[in-house]
Design a protein around this motif. Structure first.
Motif, short mmCIF file in Angstrom:
data_model
loop_
_atom_site.label_atom_id
_atom_site.label_comp_id
_atom_site.label_asym_id
_atom_site.label_seq_id
_atom_site.Cartn_x
_atom_site.Cartn_y
_atom_site.Cartn_z
N UNK A 103 18.75 60.37 -7.41
CA UNK A 103 19.40 61.36 -7.12
C UNK A 103 19.14 62.72 -7.84
N UNK A 104 19.78 63.75 -7.21
CA UNK A 104 19.52 65.01 -8.52
C UNK A 104 20.53 65.00 -9.16
N UNK A 105 21.89 64.21 -9.36
CA UNK A 105 22.62 63.61 -9.98
C UNK A 105 22.24 63.69 -11.68
N UNK A 106 21.78 62.50 -11.30
CA UNK A 106 20.97 61.51 -12.51
C UNK A 106 19.75 62.03 -12.43
N UNK A 107 19.11 62.65 -12.05
CA UNK A 107 18.24 63.90 -12.35
C UNK A 107 18.48 64.82 -13.79
N UNK A 108 19.94 65.14 -13.16
CA UNK A 108 20.46 66.75 -14.21
C UNK A 108 20.28 66.36 -15.21
N UNK A 109 20.84 64.34 -16.04
CA UNK A 109 21.68 64.09 -16.88
C UNK A 109 22.60 63.58 -16.93
N UNK A 110 23.07 62.53 -17.77
CA UNK A 110 24.27 62.27 -17.51
C UNK A 110 24.76 61.03 -18.91
N UNK A 111 25.50 61.67 -19.41
CA UNK A 111 26.04 60.64 -20.80
C UNK A 111 24.98 59.63 -21.12
N UNK A 144 16.85 72.38 -22.14
CA UNK A 144 18.73 72.11 -22.47
C UNK A 144 19.09 71.35 -21.78
N UNK A 145 20.28 71.11 -22.44
CA UNK A 145 21.01 69.85 -22.27
C UNK A 145 21.10 68.26 -22.34
N UNK A 146 19.73 68.67 -22.77
CA UNK A 146 19.52 67.01 -23.86
C UNK A 146 20.75 66.52 -24.92
N UNK A 147 20.89 67.40 -25.34
CA UNK A 147 22.19 67.61 -26.27
C UNK A 147 23.60 67.93 -26.05
N UNK A 148 24.63 67.14 -25.68
CA UNK A 148 25.69 68.36 -25.62
C UNK A 148 26.14 68.75 -26.72
N UNK A 149 27.11 69.69 -27.42
CA UNK A 149 27.76 70.32 -28.20
C UNK A 149 28.01 69.28 -29.66
N UNK A 150 28.32 67.68 -29.77
CA UNK A 150 28.31 67.62 -30.45
C UNK A 150 27.04 66.86 -31.19
N UNK A 151 25.90 66.47 -30.43
CA UNK A 151 24.55 66.24 -30.49
C UNK A 151 24.54 64.99 -30.53
N UNK A 159 22.84 62.35 -27.42
CA UNK A 159 21.35 62.90 -26.13
C UNK A 159 22.60 62.03 -24.74
N UNK A 160 21.88 63.52 -24.00
CA UNK A 160 22.24 62.26 -22.57
C UNK A 160 20.63 62.49 -22.19
N UNK A 161 21.04 61.34 -21.08
CA UNK A 161 19.67 60.76 -19.88
C UNK A 161 19.65 61.58 -18.42
N UNK A 162 18.22 62.08 -18.90
CA UNK A 162 17.31 62.16 -17.65
C UNK A 162 16.48 61.28 -17.41
N UNK A 163 17.10 60.46 -15.45
CA UNK A 163 16.60 59.14 -15.33
C UNK A 163 14.80 60.54 -14.24
N UNK A 219 10.66 81.15 -21.40
CA UNK A 219 12.02 81.98 -21.24
C UNK A 219 12.87 80.74 -20.84
N UNK A 220 14.71 80.96 -21.37
CA UNK A 220 15.30 79.71 -20.35
C UNK A 220 15.97 80.03 -19.44
N UNK A 221 15.04 80.86 -18.86
CA UNK A 221 15.36 81.44 -17.18
C UNK A 221 14.50 80.50 -16.39
N UNK A 222 13.01 80.56 -17.21
CA UNK A 222 11.74 79.64 -16.56
C UNK A 222 12.58 78.04 -16.54
N UNK A 223 12.58 77.63 -17.55
CA UNK A 223 12.82 76.50 -18.05
C UNK A 223 14.31 76.07 -17.16
#
Lengths: 469, 469, 469
Positions: A459-467, C234-241, C243-247, C439-443
């Motif tokens: 799903x879109x959410x899973x792709x968008x990144x989860x903890x 962008x979004x791979x690491x949260x502010x505490x560093x 990592x988040x999972x992108x499926x 750029x951030x917009x492109x990404x």
């Protein structure tokens, strides 16, 4: 638990190092220098056997795609994982046990250039070459192992489709180990290991050049037993027992899988000479091609006449049936006979698919039983009909010889009896221990999330990144 | 109707069995034992010809994917079915007729190691080897048939893309039979069959090493005639005749198809030596590679300069144009020349695509005409420019020789005249009998449901299971 | 601008024609006639090197699919374009410069049958064979170039995945040129070019049969530097560093890519003998297979024990790690050792993936660093442990020899130092000139539209046809 797991791995690795170190002194010709001196043709034969084996191995990818396209999306990750891991599991089973049971003791019987140095055995089972150590650490034996390994893997993966969408993956992997270690190699020994079927006193003895029986009928009949024992998918039959149609979920996968399987078959059949010095390889390649193309045309026009539609799945299964059918006779017949064999194989496949679904009421989501057992038995018998006497001293009914057909009929009886009995025992044991079937909830949801934690297209959410878990 | 159908099949099979049985006594060397004795190099040459032929055959899968990705989803099942069945149909046409017209009577002219035993013929058409029976039941002839068969299939499938999204499948299959039985082999005989173009008294005679002309220009020009006769897709041109852009539906298919075609080209060009004992195969492989990669870079940077975007489809078609362009000269030129040939081929393809779409107003959904006819004619001429005299006695303008260019120009004139005339007659006959074009309703709906009863990705309901028809 | 572009192309082509014409007189054996006379085994060795090279080249398609499946859909066209163009760019870099730096001056050191005629050089860098002109216009040199070219392309493409989803395509193509022209070939010269690592006075000198170090560690460490310098998505690491999972967006692509890479590895490792007369090829093929299958099983069961799920991506990366790990030792070890090497490689890959993501905080969307650098360094060291003395005079710790391990450790130190330093300089220069990051917009939008003007699966409107731009 992880600690115990680590210790188990460590122990297994330590045992391997010990076993390996102890046995490596007994190697025969691990570099090939002596082999090259004795046989100046060895390089071209090795090239042939290795590369055709690579093509056969690539069929695993074809089977994965074909099945994935025929089943529903919610079980695709499960199917792809099974397709990928079955040959991995089979590789260790055949390395440890299968090869020794199949060939230890009889040497290679096809392609003298690739004969290996294994020694002890009898007409029913082989008994040397376990773990490819000792005398089996030899360039010829290992080339031979490679080619036989990919054939074993083909037999194993045929079952995945017939049992798809409701079988637990751990049950499937247990099956993969057992079929590659025991069921496939023991019957294989009777024929390709020079066992009792090979030496039957009728015709030239039973002959199955590249495995319509050894590979495809074994796979197809095992699939029949497995699909019957695991039962039909929820909703496949209505309360009156009438089957319902589940449309294939991805026809691009289906046709891609068929293309790749066809490509791999050019390794499967011509490679089975085990020697490029056997120039019959060109006839075998062309026979294979013509049977496959004729199978497609006959099946698709049969569907067109019946329904007015050009059914792509029917074309694909027609091709596969033609290829399965030509696999046993490919070396023994002329091109015109391949056209006949492919045409008949397609018609038998169509009949068998209906018989399995409507008469036996066995739910085979991909048609594997009809293609591989239907086409396979036909292929074994076709040797007894169309062999023209030009190759290997094999002459069939068209040359007025009846003996070969007798041998082929005995072979068919043997493979049917062996597989139905042993596959029943195997699946029964798995059912009583691991359990064969996923729960009703898992099946309705699809096996991908419960068994693998992933969907094919998340799903879109899973792709968008989860903890991170 | 089914009863008549059954009887027709039965009669066809009976005829085959009779024909086959009657002729098999005339075989030349069906096992290869004599061939091996006479030519100890035969095994390595057979391995080379068979395996490179397998790679060429695999291009069918590449063409299927490439086209499926470039067209709209609603016609994908139709496209995949055509791509799969055209080589099936072609296999029977080439087995029955095409091979005999192309090679019967002249023997193989390239690669003496693979010369076959066919006998009767003249500079315009061959006349022996029908159905691969009689003297053609020979390991060398059949190896040769295999390699030539996959080339014929390549020429045939080029047309599928240019006529996609509006051509009836039965018309397409009739075309597949005719092009493989007649149009392709007769022109092929003039060149590779040792006919009048091969023996022209200019330079070394016309030369086309792996078929920029024989395969790609024949396919590309047949596509031009077919796409013109079937007419543009509904909506392709606005009332002022300005073309509109249909975006490719699946770029993953497009790039996958290109990868697979590139892979197959390593069989197409190097395999055309028909002998591994001809060590020029390494130069041919590298020339092929460099022309393909340069074509991609030139095309993609041309697009980047023009539009500021890196266009993936342009990269793919640039590669294909480079590969088509190097196909005729691959054996005769040095690596640096391949880079030039690939670069120019990409620019010609870009120009030709615009010319076809905007000037001729012919709607070619996949750009096949520009790639195969544009790149193909350039390739035939490139022999006359860049041949460096190191191979086959062929020297072009860069060596100060004009004669070879004269031969190449005559060859281009011959292929253009032959294909435009015969393809016109063929498509006109099909149009008047079967009919070429789907109805307006079918085209608007997409051909998948009306002609095949299936969608590429069926709806949820269809997947959920429906009552058996 | 287009005018200038045209003139630039024209000038480049004119220069090539001049260079080519001037140098072609110096060719060594461009047809292979002399080579065939001197070495009757040349044909089978050429067949082996060319076909295994075709398989290695096909891995480009596998890498493209694998990465495309692991990243998000919005960057897929960008990823596929990079995967396709990197080997195109690399082909010209290796043709012009890389091959000369890597092999000019030292000849081939592996597989004497393929030794080439290049002459000048020293232990640190080669210096002849630029543009394959002059003495390099020779069938053996060009066969050798082909096989080495596809290896260089493999090293180059490994980086694409680690830097995916945020790197500008022009920066990536500049990288592709530099790594293939300089970084890869100079280190490669030290080993395969017979340079200072090959001749180390410990054991047999450093040995890396098919490139766990030369190809995979170079690619994996370059990927580490690149992914670190371009920064996390962008979004791979949260502010505490954390990592988040992108499926992964498409598991069918992932498993398809793995199947194709596995298939190509049968060219990669066995082909590295550069000679079919070296019958060790069968042992190498089987070692490769067993390490790959064991890697899959160990990784997937590790995940099952930890999470109760059979993770398909873990199986795929386990296979790849096993294959990378066996690449250096494949010729020197017995089958049992391959099982051990594959198992350990999978565990190292799992550990390294966590280390890169959580400790180094480097964002590698596909796990390329863990698979290729983790598995690669392990593979180089495994030679020093498991080499059993049967091949090439290489004996490791299991035979009680310490010297080989010393050589392998020096090799590891050299590759780490060389790549980290030169890759840093290279990416820093690209960053300061072209710029590395979109750029951030492109990404956020995804790179497909801004850089390529296309989506993988366009909207209904785009498919329905738009006015020509």
């Amino acid at each position: 638990m992880l600690g115990g797991q680590r210790m188990a791995w460590a122990a297994a690795l330590a045992a391997l190092v010990f076993l390996g170190g102890a046995s490596s002194v007994l190697a025969t010709d691990p570099t090939g220098a002596d082999t090259l001196k004795a046989s100046p043709d060895a390089p071209v034969n090795f090239v042939w056997v290795l590369i055709t084996g690579f093509l056969v191995w690539f069929m695993q990818y074809g089977f994965a795609l074909l099945g994935a396209g025929l089943i529903r999306v919610k079980n695709t990750v499960n199917y792809l994982t099974k397709s990928f891991l079955d040959f991995c599991m089979g590789s260790l089973a055949f390395w440890a046990f299968g090869f020794a049971f199949m060939f230890g003791g009889s040497g290679a019987v096809i392609g003298s250039a690739m004969a290996n140095g294994l020694e002890a055995g009898n007409p029913f089972i082989g008994s040397s070459g376990f773990f490819l150590t000792g005398a089996a650490y030899d360039v010829t034996t290992i080339a031979y192992w490679w080619f036989q390994m990919v054939f074993a893997a083909t037999a194993a993966t045929i079952v995945a489709g017939a049992m798809a969408e409701r079988t637990k993956i751990n049950a499937y992997l247990a099956y993969s180990f057992l079929v590659t270690a025991l069921i496939y190699p023991i019957y294989g020994h009777w024929l390709w290991g020079g066992g009792w079927l090979w030496t039957l006193p009728f015709g030239a003895g039973a002959r199955d050049f590249a495995g319509s029986g050894v590979v495809h009928t074994v796979g197809g009949l095992t699939a029949l037993v497995g699909a019957w024992m695991v039962g039909p998918r929820i909703g496949k039959y209505d309360p009156q027992g009438t089957p319902r149609v589940f449309k294939p979920s991805n026809l691009a996968f289906v046709v891609a899988g068929t293309f790749i399987l066809f490509f791999g078959w050019f390794g499967f059949n011509p490679g089975s000479t085990l020697a490029a010095t056997d120039l019959r390889i060109s006839v075998i390649a062309v026979n294979t091609f013509l049977a496959g193309t004729t199978g497609a045309l006959v099946a698709v026009y049969w569907g067109f006449v019946k329904n007015g539609k050009m059914d792509l799945v029917l074309a694909c299964n027609g091709t596969l049936a033609g290829l399965v059918g030509i696999t046993a006779p490919c070396a023994y017949v002329a091109p015109w006979a391949s056209v006949v064999i492919g045409a008949v194989a397609a018609l038998i496949m169509i009949w068998a698919a209906g018989f399995v679904e409507r008469t036996l009421k066995v739910d085979d989501p991909v048609g594997a039983i009809a293609v591989h057992a239907g086409g396979g038995i036909w292929g074994v018998l076709a040797v007894g009909i169309f062999a023209d006497g030009t190759y290997g001293g094999v002459s069939g009914l068209i040359k007025g010889q009846v003996g070969q057909m007798v041998a082929q009929l005995i072979d068919v009886g043997a493979v049917v009896a062996w597989v139905l009995v042993t596959a029943f025992v195997m699946f029964w044991l798995i059912k009583k221990t691991i359990g064969l079937r996923a729960t009703r909830e898992e099946e309705l949801q699809g096996l991908d999330i419960p068994e693998h934690g992933s969907e094919l297209y998340p799903s879109e959410e899973a792709l968008a990144g989860t903890a991170k878990a």
